[in-house]
Design a protein around this motif. Structure first.
Motif, PDB file in Angstrom:
ATOM      1  N   ARG B  60      47.024  26.744   5.532  1.00 11.23           N
ATOM      2  CA  ARG B  60      47.560  25.388   5.395  1.00 11.23           C
ATOM      3  C   ARG B  60      48.787  25.379   4.481  1.00 11.23           C
ATOM      4  NH1 ARG B  60      46.944  20.978   2.803  1.00 11.23           N
ATOM      5  NH2 ARG B  60      45.756  21.925   1.132  1.00 11.23           N
ATOM      6  N   LYS B  61      48.726  26.246   3.465  1.00 14.71           N
ATOM      7  CA  LYS B  61      49.853  26.290   2.514  1.00 14.71           C
ATOM      8  C   LYS B  61      50.967  27.214   2.987  1.00 14.71           C
ATOM      9  CE  LYS B  61      47.113  25.735  -1.725  1.00 14.71           C
ATOM     10  NZ  LYS B  61      46.485  26.738  -2.634  1.00 14.71           N
ATOM     11  N   HIS B  62      50.873  27.690   4.208  1.00 19.41           N
ATOM     12  CA  HIS B  62      51.886  28.606   4.755  1.00 19.41           C
ATOM     13  C   HIS B  62      51.984  29.914   3.984  1.00 19.41           C
ATOM     14  CE1 HIS B  62      53.267  26.012   7.855  1.00 19.41           C
ATOM     15  NE2 HIS B  62      53.663  25.073   7.049  1.00 19.41           N
ATOM     16  N   GLU B  63      50.900  30.312   3.311  1.00 22.79           N
ATOM     17  CA  GLU B  63      50.934  31.592   2.603  1.00 22.79           C
ATOM     18  C   GLU B  63      50.627  32.741   3.558  1.00 22.79           C
ATOM     19  OE1 GLU B  63      49.435  29.568  -1.570  1.00 22.79           O
ATOM     20  OE2 GLU B  63      48.107  30.982  -0.544  1.00 22.79           O
ATOM     21  N   ILE B  64      49.843  32.445   4.576  1.00 25.28           N
ATOM     22  CA  ILE B  64      49.569  33.438   5.619  1.00 25.28           C
ATOM     23  C   ILE B  64      49.817  32.785   6.966  1.00 25.28           C
ATOM     24  CG2 ILE B  64      47.848  34.748   4.313  1.00 25.28           C
ATOM     25  CD1 ILE B  64      45.721  33.172   5.926  1.00 25.28           C
ATOM     26  N   PHE B  65      49.854  33.593   8.017  1.00 24.92           N
ATOM     27  CA  PHE B  65      50.221  33.055   9.322  1.00 24.92           C
ATOM     28  C   PHE B  65      49.108  33.250  10.349  1.00 24.92           C
ATOM     29  CE2 PHE B  65      54.388  34.271   7.361  1.00 24.92           C
ATOM     30  CZ  PHE B  65      54.635  32.990   6.914  1.00 24.92           C
ATOM     31  N   LEU B  66      49.357  32.669  11.504  1.00 23.81           N
ATOM     32  CA  LEU B  66      48.379  32.647  12.578  1.00 23.81           C
ATOM     33  C   LEU B  66      47.650  33.979  12.824  1.00 23.81           C
ATOM     34  CD1 LEU B  66      47.475  30.521  14.655  1.00 23.81           C
ATOM     35  CD2 LEU B  66      49.173  31.492  16.178  1.00 23.81           C
ATOM     36  N   PRO B  67      48.378  35.089  12.977  1.00 27.20           N
ATOM     37  CA  PRO B  67      47.671  36.344  13.264  1.00 27.20           C
ATOM     38  C   PRO B  67      46.660  36.707  12.167  1.00 27.20           C
ATOM     39  CG  PRO B  67      50.007  36.595  13.679  1.00 27.20           C
ATOM     40  CD  PRO B  67      49.835  35.274  13.002  1.00 27.20           C
ATOM     41  N   ASP B  68      46.996  36.394  10.903  1.00 26.25           N
ATOM     42  CA  ASP B  68      46.045  36.671   9.811  1.00 26.25           C
ATOM     43  C   ASP B  68      44.762  35.877  10.016  1.00 26.25           C
ATOM     44  OD1 ASP B  68      48.075  38.184   8.351  1.00 26.25           O
ATOM     45  OD2 ASP B  68      48.999  36.239   8.020  1.00 26.25           O
ATOM     46  N   VAL B  69      44.933  34.633  10.462  1.00 26.11           N
ATOM     47  CA  VAL B  69      43.769  33.781  10.675  1.00 26.11           C
ATOM     48  C   VAL B  69      42.929  34.322  11.832  1.00 26.11           C
ATOM     49  CG1 VAL B  69      42.978  31.443  11.166  1.00 26.11           C
ATOM     50  CG2 VAL B  69      45.099  31.798   9.915  1.00 26.11           C
ATOM     51  N   LEU B  70      43.621  34.758  12.882  1.00 31.56           N
ATOM     52  CA  LEU B  70      42.887  35.256  14.051  1.00 31.56           C
ATOM     53  C   LEU B  70      42.109  36.527  13.707  1.00 31.56           C
ATOM     54  CD1 LEU B  70      45.404  34.646  16.972  1.00 31.56           C
ATOM     55  CD2 LEU B  70      43.658  33.148  16.019  1.00 31.56           C
ATOM     56  N   LEU B  71      42.730  37.387  12.897  1.00 33.41           N
ATOM     57  CA  LEU B  71      42.021  38.601  12.477  1.00 33.41           C
ATOM     58  C   LEU B  71      40.782  38.246  11.672  1.00 33.41           C
ATOM     59  CD1 LEU B  71      44.903  41.039  11.473  1.00 33.41           C
ATOM     60  CD2 LEU B  71      43.224  41.344  13.297  1.00 33.41           C
ATOM     61  N   ALA B  72      40.951  37.289  10.766  1.00 33.36           N
ATOM     62  CA  ALA B  72      39.816  36.861   9.940  1.00 33.36           C
ATOM     63  C   ALA B  72      38.720  36.250  10.819  1.00 33.36           C
ATOM     64  CB  ALA B  72      40.289  35.858   8.896  1.00 33.36           C
ATOM     65  N   ALA B  73      39.164  35.470  11.821  1.00 27.62           N
ATOM     66  CA  ALA B  73      38.187  34.830  12.700  1.00 27.62           C
ATOM     67  C   ALA B  73      37.406  35.876  13.483  1.00 27.62           C
ATOM     68  CB  ALA B  73      38.888  33.869  13.648  1.00 27.62           C
ATOM     69  N   ARG B  74      38.127  36.895  13.917  1.00 21.47           N
ATOM     70  CA  ARG B  74      37.429  37.959  14.659  1.00 21.47           C
ATOM     71  C   ARG B  74      36.385  38.623  13.747  1.00 21.47           C
ATOM     72  NH1 ARG B  74      40.899  42.728  17.195  1.00 21.47           N
ATOM     73  NH2 ARG B  74      40.763  43.545  15.092  1.00 21.47           N
ATOM     74  N   ALA B  75      36.774  38.844  12.487  1.00 27.08           N
ATOM     75  CA  ALA B  75      35.827  39.433  11.531  1.00 27.08           C
ATOM     76  C   ALA B  75      34.636  38.505  11.329  1.00 27.08           C
ATOM     77  CB  ALA B  75      36.540  39.711  10.213  1.00 27.08           C
ATOM     78  N   MET B  76      34.928  37.203  11.262  1.00 25.96           N
ATOM     79  CA  MET B  76      33.829  36.257  11.059  1.00 25.96           C
ATOM     80  C   MET B  76      32.817  36.359  12.208  1.00 25.96           C
ATOM     81  SD  MET B  76      33.739  32.161  10.813  1.00 25.96           S
ATOM     82  CE  MET B  76      33.563  31.890  12.540  1.00 25.96           C
ATOM     83  N   TYR B  77      33.359  36.464  13.429  1.00 25.30           N
ATOM     84  CA  TYR B  77      32.447  36.515  14.570  1.00 25.30           C
ATOM     85  C   TYR B  77      31.631  37.798  14.624  1.00 25.30           C
ATOM     86  CZ  TYR B  77      33.114  31.971  16.280  1.00 25.30           C
ATOM     87  OH  TYR B  77      33.052  30.608  16.375  1.00 25.30           O
ATOM     88  N   SER B  78      32.169  38.872  14.035  1.00 29.70           N
ATOM     89  CA  SER B  78      31.374  40.106  14.022  1.00 29.70           C
ATOM     90  C   SER B  78      30.124  39.914  13.163  1.00 29.70           C
ATOM     91  CB  SER B  78      32.211  41.290  13.535  1.00 29.70           C
ATOM     92  OG  SER B  78      32.407  41.186  12.139  1.00 29.70           O
ATOM     93  N   GLY B  79      30.206  39.003  12.189  1.00 29.39           N
ATOM     94  CA  GLY B  79      29.016  38.675  11.401  1.00 29.39           C
ATOM     95  C   GLY B  79      28.217  37.561  12.054  1.00 29.39           C
ATOM     96  N   MET B  80      28.928  36.576  12.529  1.00 28.36           N
ATOM     97  CA  MET B  80      28.313  35.383  13.096  1.00 28.36           C
ATOM     98  C   MET B  80      27.396  35.720  14.277  1.00 28.36           C
ATOM     99  SD  MET B  80      28.369  32.222  12.528  1.00 28.36           S
ATOM    100  CE  MET B  80      28.544  30.569  13.115  1.00 28.36           C
ATOM    101  N   ASP B  81      27.844  36.644  15.134  1.00 33.51           N
ATOM    102  CA  ASP B  81      27.056  36.996  16.311  1.00 33.51           C
ATOM    103  C   ASP B  81      25.671  37.512  15.922  1.00 33.51           C
ATOM    104  OD1 ASP B  81      29.099  36.185  17.878  1.00 33.51           O
ATOM    105  OD2 ASP B  81      29.882  38.196  18.302  1.00 33.51           O
ATOM    106  N   GLN B  82      25.599  38.180  14.768  1.00 33.48           N
ATOM    107  CA  GLN B  82      24.289  38.676  14.319  1.00 33.48           C
ATOM    108  C   GLN B  82      23.459  37.553  13.711  1.00 33.48           C
ATOM    109  OE1 GLN B  82      24.606  42.489  11.996  1.00 33.48           O
ATOM    110  NE2 GLN B  82      26.781  42.003  12.116  1.00 33.48           N
ATOM    111  N   LEU B  83      24.151  36.614  13.070  1.00 35.79           N
ATOM    112  CA  LEU B  83      23.438  35.546  12.366  1.00 35.79           C
ATOM    113  C   LEU B  83      22.903  34.461  13.302  1.00 35.79           C
ATOM    114  CD1 LEU B  83      25.555  34.722   9.189  1.00 35.79           C
ATOM    115  CD2 LEU B  83      23.320  35.829   9.294  1.00 35.79           C
ATOM    116  N   LYS B  84      23.641  34.254  14.379  1.00 36.56           N
ATOM    117  CA  LYS B  84      23.362  33.105  15.238  1.00 36.56           C
ATOM    118  C   LYS B  84      21.893  32.994  15.660  1.00 36.56           C
ATOM    119  CE  LYS B  84      26.128  30.497  18.417  1.00 36.56           C
ATOM    120  NZ  LYS B  84      27.112  30.601  19.489  1.00 36.56           N
TER     121      LYS B  84
END
Ligand code: B12
Lengths: 486, 219
Positions: B60-84
Motif C-alpha cells: 500500500r505504501k509503494h515500498e514493494i510491488f506486485l510481484p513481491d506480493v504474488l510471491l508472498a501469496a504463493r508462499a502463503m498458499y503453500s501453508g494454507m493448503d495444509q491448514l485448510k
C-alpha cells in the motif's frame, strides 16, 4: 536524406519471425469462433473444436503472407485520395475510443456526449497534419447497444476525412458497413476506394475472442482494411524482455493475418499493435513509456520486412491533463514513429492510458505532427551549391529577408508551428495576456469550432445515413436520436 | 511459558519466510507447526496472515510491488493448503468468499484477474466467473456459495450498465444487506458506484483488498 531510426538488425528480425512461426506451429492459438476454426481447418491447420485450439503449419503461414497487399490507399467521403500506406509514408490519426473527454473549457474529465463528439469531429476536420478521423469518443447519450456504430455515423456526417474505427460487438459490423456503402454507392465502389480501417484485437497471450475474430472475417469479406492491434503487456501477459514481447506480438499478428487472408486473399491490412510494458508499481499499461515506443518501432521493422504496411498506438501520453508530461511523451512518440516510418500513427489527442481524449491536446499535437513532417524531410541541398553567390548577396544587402532564394525556399525549409506552440518574445507574450499553453490551446479549439464548414457530402447521402442510424437505434428500442448540432 | 516462546518463534519464522516469498520454507515450517500441535488458527493468524498483513501494508505504501506480493501469496498458499482441512474440521470460517467476474459483453479480464489474485493473497476465497458474466449468474452464484461480496469489472463504457442490473437484482430480492457489491475498471468511478447503488469502488487491486475487508465486516 530522410532521417531514420532502427532498433533491429536483419538477423534479429529473422530470428524473431522464425520463433513466432514456431510458436504458431507448436503451441498454436485459441480462437473462440467455430466459423473461423473450420475455415482454418479447411486450409490444413490442426483444429480442436472442443478446446477452440488451432495449430498452424508453415505452409498455412506462407500462403497467408503471400497474398497480403504491400500497400493500399484510403479515400475521403468525397472519393479523394488521402492516404497511401506504402514504403515509409506516414499519416497521423487521433487516438481512438476514449472513455472520457477532458473538457477544454472546464478542464474537467467527464463522459462525452453527442455534442462533444461532433465538436471533436469539427476540430479534426480542420487539422492539416492529421489525415484521418478516428472514432475517438463513445457518446454517453445513446443506448450502449449502438454507441459504437453511432460514432462512425457522426463522423461520416460531419467530416470528410476517412475514419479509423472498430466495433464493440460483432452485430454492429453490418450497419457500419452499410454506412460506408451508402457513402460510396455500391459494395464494389467501397472495395475500390476504402473509407475506413477497423481495429481488430487478439487477446494476449495467443488468443482470439469470438467478436474480434469475427470482425476480421467480416472486414475481409468486404475488403475493408483492418489494423491488427496485438497488445502484449511486457512482464505480465508477455515476456518481460522487449525481444520476447516482439516474438509474441509477431505470433499474434501473424495469426490475424492468416484469418484475414484465408477469408479473402488480398484483403488490405496494417501490421499494427498497441503493446505496452506493464508498470508493476501502479498496475498500468503506459503508452508513454520509452520501452513501449521501442517495441512499436521494432515491430514496424518486422512488418516492413514482411512487406506489409504498419500502424501503432504511439505519440500519445499517460498524463491526466495537458501538462509537460503530455507534451514530452507525445513528442518523443511522434518523432520516433515518424523516423521509423510507421504508416498509420494513432495517438494525437490521447491522454491517460488511451482512456481520455482532449481537444486541447489534439490541436497541440497537430503542431507536433507538423514539426515531425518537417523533420522527416531531412536536410537536402536546394540551390546551395555553389555557395558564393548567396553569400555575396548577403554581404552586399546585409540580410536575406527578401532575397529570391529565401522567398523560394522559406516555406519548405522552415515549419512555423503555432498558435499553441508560442515563439513570441517574453514582452510580447506578456503584452498578449501571458497566455499559458492551455489557454492558447483552448482558444484555438474555440476558433476551429467557429470556423467549421460542413462536409460536402450530398444531402441525399446524409439523409440515408440518418435513416440507417435511426433503424439501428430502433433495434435497441431508441426511437429518437439525440439532437445534432448544426 | 517456554513452549509458547518457541511456538511464537516458529510462527514468526513462518511470517518472515512468507514475506521473503520462500514457499518451500513456509511449507516446511507450517508442516512442523502442525506436527508440534500448534493450534491451526494460531498458525494462520500469527504466521501466515501476520506475514501477509506486513506485505499488504508495504504494498500500500509503494515500498514493494506486485510481484513481491504474488510471491508472498504463493508462499502463503503453500501453508494454507495444509491448514485448510484442519480449519474446516474445527469449524473456523474462512476470511470470506468473494464472487468476481467481468460483465457480459466485455472481454477485458486482466484487471479483474489481478484483483482476484490479490484477494486470494489476502486470504479470501475467490470464485472467479471469468468474463462475459450475466447479472443473474453473479447473484445466483453468490447466493449458492454464501459469498458476502460480488466484485464486478468492466472496461468498456458500453458494458457498465450491467453492473446496475446486479445491484437492482440484489435489492429486488432483499439480498443487498447480506451481499455487498464492489466495482472497478477504467470507465467506472466512485460516483458511478453511488449512482447504481454499489457498495464500493476500487481503482486498483490493493485498494480492492482494503475495500473488500471493510465490506465483509459490514455484510
Ligand atoms: C489490454 C486492453 C485490451 C486487451 C484485453 C486483454 C484482456 N485479456 O483483458 C484486448 C486487446 C483484448 C482489448 C480488446 C478491446 N478493447 Co481494450 N483495452 C486494453 C487497455 C489498453 C488496458 C486494459 C488493462 O488490462 N489494463 C491493466 C489492468 C491491470 O488495469 P485495469 O483493467 O484498469 O484494472 C485495474 C483497475 O481498473 C481495477 N479493477 C478492474 N476490475 C476491477 C474489478 C473490481 C471488482 C475491482 C474492485 C477493481 C477492478 O483494479 C485493476 C488492477 O489494478 C485499455 C485501456 C485502459 N485505459 O484501460 C483498453 C480499452 C479498455 N479497450 C478499449 C476497446 C475499445 C477495446 C475493443 C472494443 C477494441 C476493438 N474494437 O476490438 C476490444 C474489446 C471487445 C469487447 N467486446 O470486450 C477501449 C474502451 C473504450 C470505451 N470507451 O469503452 C480502451 C479504453 C482503449 C481505447 N481507447 O481504445 N483491449
Amino acid at each position: 536524406m530522410r532521417p531514420t531510426v532502427t532498433f533491429l538488425n536483419d538477423r534479429l528480425i529473422e530470428q524473431i519471425i522464425s520463433e513466432a512461426r514456431q510458436i504458431l506451429c507448436v503451441l498454436g492459438v485459441e480462437i473462440h469462433n467455430k466459423g473461423v476454426l473450420s475455415l482454418l481447418s479447411d486450409y490444413g491447420a490442426r483444429v480442436n473444436m472442443k478446446t477452440y485450439h488451432v495449430v498452424f503449419t508453415q505452409e498455412v503461414i506462407e500462403a497467408a503472407l503471400k497474398t497480403v497487399p504491400g500497400s493500399f490507399k484510403l479515400f475521403d467521403v468525397m472519393g479523394n485520395e488521402t492516404h497511401n500506406f506504402s514504403k515509409h509514408r506516414i499519416h497521423f490519426t487521433p487516438g481512438s475510443a476514449a472513455i472520457n473527454i477532458l473538457d477544454h473549457r472546464s478542464q474537467k474529465i467527464r463522459k462525452p456526449s453527442t455534442k462533444d463528439y461532433v465538436d471533436y469531429v469539427k476540430v479534426v476536420s480542420q487539422l492539416e497534419n492529421i489525415a484521418s478521423q478516428s472514432t475517438a469518443l463513445i457518446p454517453d447519450d445513446v443506448h450502449e447497444g449502438f454507441s459504437d456504430s453511432y460514432r462512425l455515423f457522426l463522423s461520416l456526417l460531419y467530416c470528410e476525412k476517412p475514419v479509423v474505427t472498430g466495433t464493440f460487438k460483432a452485430e454492429s459490423f453490418t450497419v457500419m458497413k452499410d454506412f460506408q456503402v451508402a457513402v460510396r454507392g455500391t459494395d464494389k465502389a467501397l472495395v475500390e476506394k476504402p473509407l475506413s480501417i477497423f481495429s481488430c484485437c487478439p487477446t494476449s497471450p495467443l488468443k482470439w475472442s469470438d467478436v474480434t475474430s469475427q470482425n476480421v472475417v467480416d472486414c475481409a469479406k468486404y475488403s475493408i482494411p483492418v489494423e491488427f492491434i496485438s497488445m502484449p503487456l511486457s512482464g505480465f501477459v508477455a515476456p518481460v524482455t522487449l525481444v520476447g514481447t516482439l516474438i509474441q506480438h509477431t505470433a499474434e499478428t501473424l495469426s490475424g493475418i492468416i484469418i484475414s487472408q484465408l477469408t479473402n486473399p488480398g484483403a488490405p491490412i496494417l501490421y499494427g499493435g498497441s503493446p505496452a510494458i506493464f508498470d508493476i508499481r501502479y498496475e498500468t499499461t503506459p503508452m508513454g513509456a520509452v520501452e513501449t515506443m521501442m517495441v512499436d518501432c521494432a515491430y514496424n521493422e518486422i512488418g516492413k520486412s514482411l512487406g506489409i504496411p504498419t500502424q501503432a498506438y504511439i505519440s500519445l501520453s499517460d498524463a491526466k491533463q495537458l501538462d509537460a508530461q503530455a507534451g514530452i511523451e507525445s513528442g518523443i512518440g511522434a518523432v520516433l514513429a515518424a523516423l521509423s516510418g510507421i504508416n498509420n500513427i494513432s495517438g494525437p489527442g490521447m491522454l491517460d492510458f488511451e482512456s481520455c481524449q482532449s481537444l486541447g491536446k489534439l490541436v497541440l499535437d497537430n503542431e507536433i505532427c507538423g514539426m515531425v513532417f518537417r523533420l522527416i524531410e531531412g536536410i537536402e541541398p536546394k540551390e546551395d551549391f555553389p555557395a558564393l553567390p548567396i553569400f555575396q548577396e548577403l554581404l552586399k544587402e546585409g540580410h536575406l529577408l527578401i532575397s529570391k532564394h529565401t522567398r523560394t525556399y522559406l516555406k519548405d525549409e522552415h515549419f512555423f508551428p503555432g498558435p499553441v506552440i508560442n515563439r513570441s518574445n517574453r514582452a510580447r507574450w506578456e503584452d498578449e495576456g501571458s497566455l499559458t499553453l492551455e489557454d492558447r490551446a483552448v482558444n484555438e479549439v474555440e476558433k476551429l469550432l467557429d470556423n467549421y464548414r460542413p462536409s460536402e457530402l450530398t444531402d441525399n447521402i446524409k439523409r440515408e445515413l440518418v435513416s440507417l442510424m435511426e433503424r439501428e437505434a430502433q433495434r435497441y428500442g431508441q426511437n429518437n436520436l439525440p439532437e445534432r448540432p448544426e | 511459558m517456554k513452549g509458547r516462546v518457541i511456538e511464537m518463534d516458529l510462527l514468526k519464522q513462518i511470517s518472515d519466510f512468507l514475506q521473503q516469498g520462500d514457499d518451500g520454507k513456509v511449507f516446511d515450517l507450517t508442516k512442523q507447526a502442525i506436527e508440534e500441535n500448534i493450534a491451526p488458527k494460531d498458525i494462520l493468524d500469527l504466521g501466515l496472515i501476520a506475514g501477509m498483513n506486513v506485505i499488504g501494508e508495504q504494498f500500500r505504501k509503494h515500498e514493494i510491488f506486485l510481484p513481491d506480493v504474488l510471491l508472498a501469496a504463493r508462499a502463503m498458499y503453500s501453508g494454507m493448503d495444509q491448514l485448510k482441512p484442519l480449519l474446516i474440521k474445527e469449524g473456523i470460517p474462512s476470511a470470506g468468499k468473494v464472487v468476481i467476474g467481468t460483465v457480459k459483453g466485455d472481454l477485458h479480464d486482466i484487471g479483474k484477474n489481478l484483483v482476484g489474485i490479490m484477494l486470494r493473497g489476502a486470504g479470501f476465497e475467490v470464485i472467479d466467473l471469468g468474463k462475459g458474466v450475466f447479472a443473474e449468474q453473479f447473484v445466483e452464484t453468490a447466493v449458492k456459495e454464501q459469498a458476502k461480496v460480488i466484485g464486478m469489472s468492466a472496461l468498456l463504457t458500453t458494458t457498465t450498465p450491467l453492473m446496475k442490473n446486479v445491484t437492482d437484482l440484489l435489492r429486488e430480492n432483499g439480498l443487498n444487506n447480506q451481499i455487498k457489491t464492489i466495482i472497478g475498471g477504467a470507465p467506472v468511478s466512485k460516483e458511478f458506484a453511488q449512482e447504481i447503488g454499489a457498495d464500493a469502488y476500487a481503482y486498483d487491486a490493493a485498494k480492492a483488498v482494503e475495500c473488500v475487508k471493510q465490506l465483509i465486516d459490514l455484510a
